[in-house]
Design an enzyme around this catalytic site. Structure first.
Site, PDB file in Angstrom:
ATOM      1  N   HIS A 124      58.987  33.140  38.030  1.00 19.04           N
ATOM      2  CA  HIS A 124      58.058  34.211  37.867  1.00 19.04           C
ATOM      3  C   HIS A 124      58.013  34.308  36.201  1.00 19.04           C
ATOM      4  O   HIS A 124      57.324  35.398  35.799  1.00 19.04           O
ATOM      5  CB  HIS A 124      58.634  35.115  38.635  1.00 19.04           C
ATOM      6  CG  HIS A 124      57.638  36.509  38.836  1.00 19.04           C
ATOM      7  ND1 HIS A 124      56.510  36.315  39.227  1.00 19.04           N
ATOM      8  CD2 HIS A 124      57.905  37.698  38.270  1.00 19.04           C
ATOM      9  CE1 HIS A 124      55.757  37.629  39.311  1.00 19.04           C
ATOM     10  NE2 HIS A 124      56.620  38.565  38.714  1.00 19.04           N
TER      11      HIS A 124
ATOM     12  N   SER B  42      52.189  39.250  36.666  1.00 18.43           N
ATOM     13  CA  SER B  42      52.723  39.994  37.933  1.00 18.43           C
ATOM     14  C   SER B  42      51.878  41.161  38.176  1.00 18.43           C
ATOM     15  O   SER B  42      50.601  41.031  38.590  1.00 18.43           O
ATOM     16  CB  SER B  42      54.156  40.382  37.499  1.00 18.43           C
ATOM     17  OG  SER B  42      54.762  40.692  38.884  1.00 18.43           O
TER      18      SER B  42
ATOM     19  N   TYR C 277      50.499  46.727  31.930  1.00 16.94           N
ATOM     20  CA  TYR C 277      51.362  46.405  33.003  1.00 16.94           C
ATOM     21  C   TYR C 277      50.906  47.476  34.011  1.00 16.94           C
ATOM     22  O   TYR C 277      50.099  47.232  35.005  1.00 16.94           O
ATOM     23  CB  TYR C 277      52.691  46.452  32.833  1.00 16.94           C
ATOM     24  CG  TYR C 277      53.536  45.926  34.052  1.00 16.94           C
ATOM     25  CD1 TYR C 277      53.559  44.665  34.361  1.00 16.94           C
ATOM     26  CD2 TYR C 277      54.135  47.164  34.757  1.00 16.94           C
ATOM     27  CE1 TYR C 277      54.330  44.111  35.723  1.00 16.94           C
ATOM     28  CE2 TYR C 277      55.000  46.556  35.887  1.00 16.94           C
ATOM     29  CZ  TYR C 277      54.891  45.462  36.268  1.00 16.94           C
ATOM     30  OH  TYR C 277      55.573  44.991  37.483  1.00 16.94           O
TER      31      TYR C 277
ATOM     32  N   ASP D 274      57.916  30.107  41.725  1.00 15.21           N
ATOM     33  CA  ASP D 274      57.807  31.492  41.794  1.00 15.21           C
ATOM     34  C   ASP D 274      57.934  32.195  43.033  1.00 15.21           C
ATOM     35  O   ASP D 274      57.086  32.026  44.072  1.00 15.21           O
ATOM     36  CB  ASP D 274      56.371  31.752  41.117  1.00 15.21           C
ATOM     37  CG  ASP D 274      56.424  33.388  40.650  1.00 15.21           C
ATOM     38  OD1 ASP D 274      57.188  34.024  41.539  1.00 15.21           O
ATOM     39  OD2 ASP D 274      55.379  33.874  40.080  1.00 15.21           O
TER      40      ASP D 274
END
Length: 564
Positions: free
Chosen positions: A534, A406, A325, A497
């Site tokens: 999302h 993301s 991430y 989203d």
């Protein structure tokens, strides 16, 4: 829903976004935050709008009334990008207003003494003004979170001059006199604190990406007890100041989930298992978890968890899933994943989580080292993780799949642009692909604190260097090796989203397919979910379907067979 008879209430609240639900102590209602209904909402399904999110508002809803009657408690039209969140203190005497702008761990903090409201919140009905909040912290210099209060004396968790956080105290009647209660640790990050058992604190530290729990004295911060837990993550804590019993949930790579009950009334806290999740057919003894540290491009040591079957031979043959991430101060701590256990058990995967810079694993300094002008460090760390897994004998490039969502989708997309030769597969979930225009849609403007903004010339040059959409290129034309191509890639997004709007993935898909064409043989495809957003809040069925699609794709691309 009413707890006693499980009867649903008729109340419906619309257009809630970036909000908590904070009930007042009397149980008559709650605070929540929302945006005004978009102008085009008659023609757009909620969640499919792409317009910029501005003018957040704080409301109070009285149970049993229509939303049109809710009290508007705060808004700030002069600062339309601000976001608001309110909580009531446990004693019911104060309302705390948190004000945010970007995504950095900083906030303003105001308070309202309910004793100053004649008739309380009910008496405020019909008033044209806002609640009378008093400004305690009116700059975005640090994060402040209320932990407890005794009348006007408040204890806060803060990163003010403490990138690994500390506890401080102030009396609202003497707002310039702040004192440290629990000083910043030299290496561990103070993640949370809860007032329990009268005058005690349950504090949670993050130590080398593993959680530790301690009991401390609320008044002095003095250490009292360490609560013994396995290597893993404390995912939730439930306990009030008046409670002698508290609960906390725990999980790890090999522990699906345990809720512990802790009795604090004894001289030494007693911990017992209250509930435990058991997964049929899963035997934790079949697997091995390691934490390794590898050097990144600039020599900084990066931690990574590696989970595999026991006694594998490090011959470079194993299919490997690397997840990352690296942003927004978010820490990737150990957690249980049925999907990944199935991959390990039935396909022989090694799965890994790289704790790259940009996250919060070592505090605010670690976060800042992977943001703004230093964002390239995230990609360098992730590429170094991949190279380590190959050099250590876990896998080879053709059997290495990288995955992220993301900001992690941005990570994966940037890495396949920069090193297409290093990976066999890429799973890119709901990624931020257009780094020049992200701030123009829904809440994208809040991410400029993390990425920068292309409207500012210096920051434009940071962004254009790695923006996935603007760096797709034919690798066989950039090197002498004509056989290099992009790895097999699946872009995943969903029609609802409203965080990272699907146009990012659509543009990336179109650009990759247009630019690469032949001789690109590895497929570049997209999976577009419907009636989903999302990622959070999906039904179990939808999660199973998506996992089967994406990991089935990886297995097919790598030529793997299912082993019972």
């Amino acid at each position: 829903m009413r707890i006693d008879d499980k009867k649903p209430e008729p109340d419906t609240i619309s257009w809630v976004k970036f909000s908590t639900v904070s009930w007042t102590v009397d149980g008559k209602g709650f605070f929540y935050s929302r945006y005004p209904a978009p102008k085009e909402w008659d023609n757009v399904d909620s969640g499919m709008e792409t317009g910029i999110n501005l003018n957040h508002q704080l409301y109070y809803h009285f149970l049993g009334t229509d939303q049109s009657e809710d009290l508007l408690c705060w808004e700030d039209p002069e600062n339309p990008k601000y976001r608001f969140r309110a909580t009531a203190t446990e004693d019911g005497k104060y309302i705390i207003l948190y004000i945010f702008e970007g995504c950095d761990p900083v906030n303003k903090l105001y308070y309202c003494d309910l004793a100053t409201l004649s008739g309380g919140l009910e008496g405020f009905k019909g008033s044209k003004g806002f609640l009378s909040f008093i400004k305690l912290v009116d700059t975005f210099e640090a994060r402040y979170s209320v932990i407890a209060n005794d009348e006007s004396e408040f204890t806060f968790l803060t990163n003010k001059e403490a990138p690994r956080y500390k506890l401080v105290r102030v009396d609202l009647t003497k707002p310039d006199e702040w004192i440290d209660i629990l000083k910043e640790d030299q290496k561990d990050v103070l993640q949370s604190a809860y007032a329990v058992n009268g005058n005690q604190l349950l504090v949670c530290y993050l130590s080398n990406v593993k959680h530790m729990l301690q009991i401390r004295d609320l008044k002095t911060g003095q250490f009292l007890h360490c609560l013994p837990i396995d290597i893993g993550s404390v995912t939730e804590v439930s306990g009030k100041r008046e409670d002698t019993e508290i609960f906390f949930s725990f999980s790890s790579f090999l522990t699906p989930g345990i809720i512990y009950k802790c009795n604090l009334s004894t001289s030494v806290p007693e911990i017992k298992i209250f509930r435990e999740v058991l997964v049929p057919g899963f035997n934790r003894g079949d697997f091995l978890v390691k934490q390794v540290f590898f050097p990144s491009k600039d020599g900084v040591k990066i931690p990574m968890f590696v989970v595999s079957k026991k006694n594998i031979t490090l011959d470079g043959s194993h299919p490997t899933l690397l997840y990352g991430y690296g942003g927004f101060n978010y820490s990737l701590t150990p957690y249980f994943s049925v999907n990944r256990v199935v991959l390990a058990r039935n396909f022989g995967f090694v799965f890994c989580i790289a704790n790259i810079r940009g996250g919060g694993e070592y505090g605010e300094e670690w976060h800042k080292a992977g943001s703004l002008s230093k964002k390239q460090n995230c990609f360098d760390d992730f590429i170094a993780a991949s190279e380590f897994l190959i050099s250590a004998g876990y896998t080879n490039s053709s059997r290495l799949c990288i995955e992220g969502g993301s900001n992690g989708g941005l990570l994966v997309a940037a890495c396949i642009n920069q090193r297409p030769d290093l990976f066999g597969c890429a799973l890119v979930h709901v990624g931020v692909m257009d780094m020049l225009r992200f701030h123009k849609f829904t809440i994208g403007h809040a991410w400029t604190s993390e990425f920068g903004c292309s409207d500012i010339e210096e920051e434009f040059h940071w962004l254009i260097r790695y923006s996935p959409l603007h760096n797709v290129a034919r690798p066989w034309q950039k090197t002498s090796n004509a056989s290099i191509q992009y790895p097999s890639t699946m872009l995943l997004t969903a029609d609802h989203d409203d965080r990272v709007v699907p146009l990012h993935s659509f543009k990336m898909l179109a650009t990759m397919q247009y630019i690469l064409k032949t001789p690109q043989k590895n497929p570049i495809i997209a999976r577009i979910d419907r009636k989903a957003g999302h990622g959070a809040g999906r039904s179990t069925q939808k999660m199973i379907e998506e996992a089967a699609d994406r990991y089935g794709f990886v297995a097919k691309m790598m030529g793997l067979s299912w082993n019972h």
